[in-house]
Design a protein around this motif. Structure first.
Motif, PDB file in Angstrom:
ATOM      1  N   ASP A 189       0.829  -1.202   0.000  1.00  0.00           N
ATOM      2  CA  ASP A 189       0.000   0.000   0.000  1.00  0.00           C
ATOM      3  C   ASP A 189       0.867   1.257   0.000  1.00  0.00           C
ATOM      4  OD1 ASP A 189      -2.477  -1.232  -0.067  1.00  0.00           O
ATOM      5  OD2 ASP A 189      -2.589  -1.428   2.113  1.00  0.00           O
ATOM      6  N   LEU A 215      -1.794   6.748  -6.532  1.00  0.00           N
ATOM      7  CA  LEU A 215      -3.224   6.572  -6.290  1.00  0.00           C
ATOM      8  C   LEU A 215      -3.812   7.783  -5.571  1.00  0.00           C
ATOM      9  CD1 LEU A 215      -3.342   2.787  -5.298  1.00  0.00           C
ATOM     10  CD2 LEU A 215      -4.019   3.827  -7.480  1.00  0.00           C
ATOM     11  N   SER A 235      -9.505   2.895  -7.458  1.00  0.00           N
ATOM     12  CA  SER A 235      -9.561   1.471  -7.129  1.00  0.00           C
ATOM     13  C   SER A 235      -9.338   0.626  -8.374  1.00  0.00           C
ATOM     14  CB  SER A 235     -10.908   1.123  -6.488  1.00  0.00           C
ATOM     15  OG  SER A 235     -11.022   1.684  -5.192  1.00  0.00           O
ATOM     16  N   LEU A 250       2.245   1.911  -3.474  1.00  0.00           N
ATOM     17  CA  LEU A 250       1.210   2.284  -4.421  1.00  0.00           C
ATOM     18  C   LEU A 250       0.654   3.684  -4.162  1.00  0.00           C
ATOM     19  CD1 LEU A 250      -0.799  -1.046  -4.645  1.00  0.00           C
ATOM     20  CD2 LEU A 250       0.306   0.095  -6.573  1.00  0.00           C
ATOM     21  N   LYS A 282      -5.697   0.718  -9.286  1.00  0.00           N
ATOM     22  CA  LYS A 282      -4.863  -0.084  -8.382  1.00  0.00           C
ATOM     23  C   LYS A 282      -4.806  -1.529  -8.862  1.00  0.00           C
ATOM     24  CE  LYS A 282      -6.347  -1.562  -4.316  1.00  0.00           C
ATOM     25  NZ  LYS A 282      -6.749  -1.582  -2.881  1.00  0.00           N
TER      26      LYS A 282
END
Length: 366
Positions: free
Chosen positions: A24, A31, A290, A27, A293
């Motif tokens: 996470d 994002l 989302s 990323l 991702k």
């Protein structure tokens, strides 16, 4: 072709780094919600001279100052960069100001690798699907490289350099002196009138109207120089080659790669009296993130396993450091070589999808 090869190699190297052991935390930079800008319509004439002194420009808002391409606070750009946009029935107008104490340029011919100098780079994707977009570069000599890409280099898209912006009007104004190291300059201003008919490519045949939105980013390439024998020379690194430039931009990609169209900002065309300049819907933007991702995770999975994951559960097993709390919003249809990710919002009455070639589609629901 040379430019395409260089970009492809760079994308492969960057992607390998990006997709290694995803978490996470890793990323997070890619994002974030992109920036937005409302482009006001103008009925006043503009003289394209590189200056910001036409009455019409007084009504246009400045963008936020540019940030480091990766969004790292410790890499805050040393010089300020901002832009303004306007439009009418014929053109998209762009004014960009680059603060700079030493203004220099070397390239003068059309369709050279302008990014080898200090340069503005502008990217526009009219329908926001990440395919069929324009790249434009200009330096302090007002030399231009304009090209078209039918899809991002990460997906094998070539750079079509034979494509040109027909009817482009451009000018550069320099508050200082070009290629003169004996003084300190203040800034250079870039002013453009880009015909809207330019963007009739890739099946996009409609002109923008009030309420239309485009994906767009404006970026700055800034190279370090030294002064030797009364001239500017690019600063060399320890390997004896020119150092890599610094990159800053309006909408931060979060990765050293401008060719991630989903990371570009959103511009909305509005009439000249528009006062509500905020238009992005938070729920819709989070739903898009989302989808992206899982797109990145699928590309990582394929890089490691030679095929795409058939289910979200397989992705979850492969990436224990990534939260799948939002996976109930996502539908995945996949084979070894292809996939489509889908999500929809009943509240917003809209459905989104992205496929293995990063083609993004949005569709209103009944």
């Amino acid at each position: 072709m040379k430019r395409s090869f260089i970009i492809l190699i760079a994308v492969m190297a960057i992607s390998a780094k990006l997709f290694a052991q995803q978490t996470d935390e890793k990323l997070a930079p890619i994002l974030t919600v992109p920036r937005s800008y409302t482009v006001l319509k103008t009925s006043q004439p503009l003289t394209i001279d590189g200056k910001n002194d036409d009455a019409a420009w007084a009504k246009a808002a400045w963008s936020e100052p540019f940030e480091d391409i990766e969004g790292k606070p410790e890499k805050k750009p040393a010089t300020s960069t901002r832009f303004k946009l306007l439009w009418d029935n014929e053109n998209l107008y762009v004014y960009c100001r680059f603060d700079e104490e030493h203004i220099w340029a070397t390239l003068k011919e059309h369709d050279q690798s302008i990014f080898q100098d200090n340069a503005l780079e502008m990217f526009i994707d009219p329908d926001g699907d990440t395919h069929n977009y324009m790249e434009f570069q200009i330096n302090a000599f007002s030399a231009v490289w304009d090209l078209l890409l039918n899809k991002p280099p990460r997906n094998g898209g070539p750079s079509i350099t034979d494509w040109d912006i027909k009817g482009l009007k451009k000018a550069v104004y320099i508050d200082g002196t070009l290629n003169n190291p004996s003084d300190k300059d203040k800034f250079w201003g870039i002013e453009l009138a880009v015909p809207l008919r330019t963007f009739r490519f890739g099946g996009n045949s409609t002109m923008p109207k009030v309420g239309s939105t485009w994906k767009m980013n404006i970026t700055r390439v800034q190279r370090e120089v030294d002064i030797k024998e009364g001239a500017y020379v690019k600063r060399l690194g320890t390997n004896g080659r020119p150092m890599q430039p610094g990159y800053s931009c309006w909408s931060v990609p979060g990765i050293i790669n401008f060719h991630y169209p989903e990371r570009w900002g959103v511009v909305r065309f509005a009439d000249e009296n528009e006062t509500n300049l905020q238009f992005l819907n938070e729920e819709g933007e989070k739903l898009k993130l989302s989808l992206w991702k899982y797109y990145y995770l699928q590309q990582d999975y394929k890089a490691k396993n030679g095929k795409y994951a058939p289910t979200l559960e397989m992705l979850k097993k492969d990436f224990p450091g990534v939260s799948f709390a939002d996976s109930q919003l996502i539908k995945l249809v996949a084979t070894d070589l292809q996939f489509v990710l889908q999500a929809e919002s009943a509240k917003l009455k809209i459905a989104y999808s992205v496929d293995h070639e990063s083609k993004f589609v949005s569709k209103m629901l009944p």
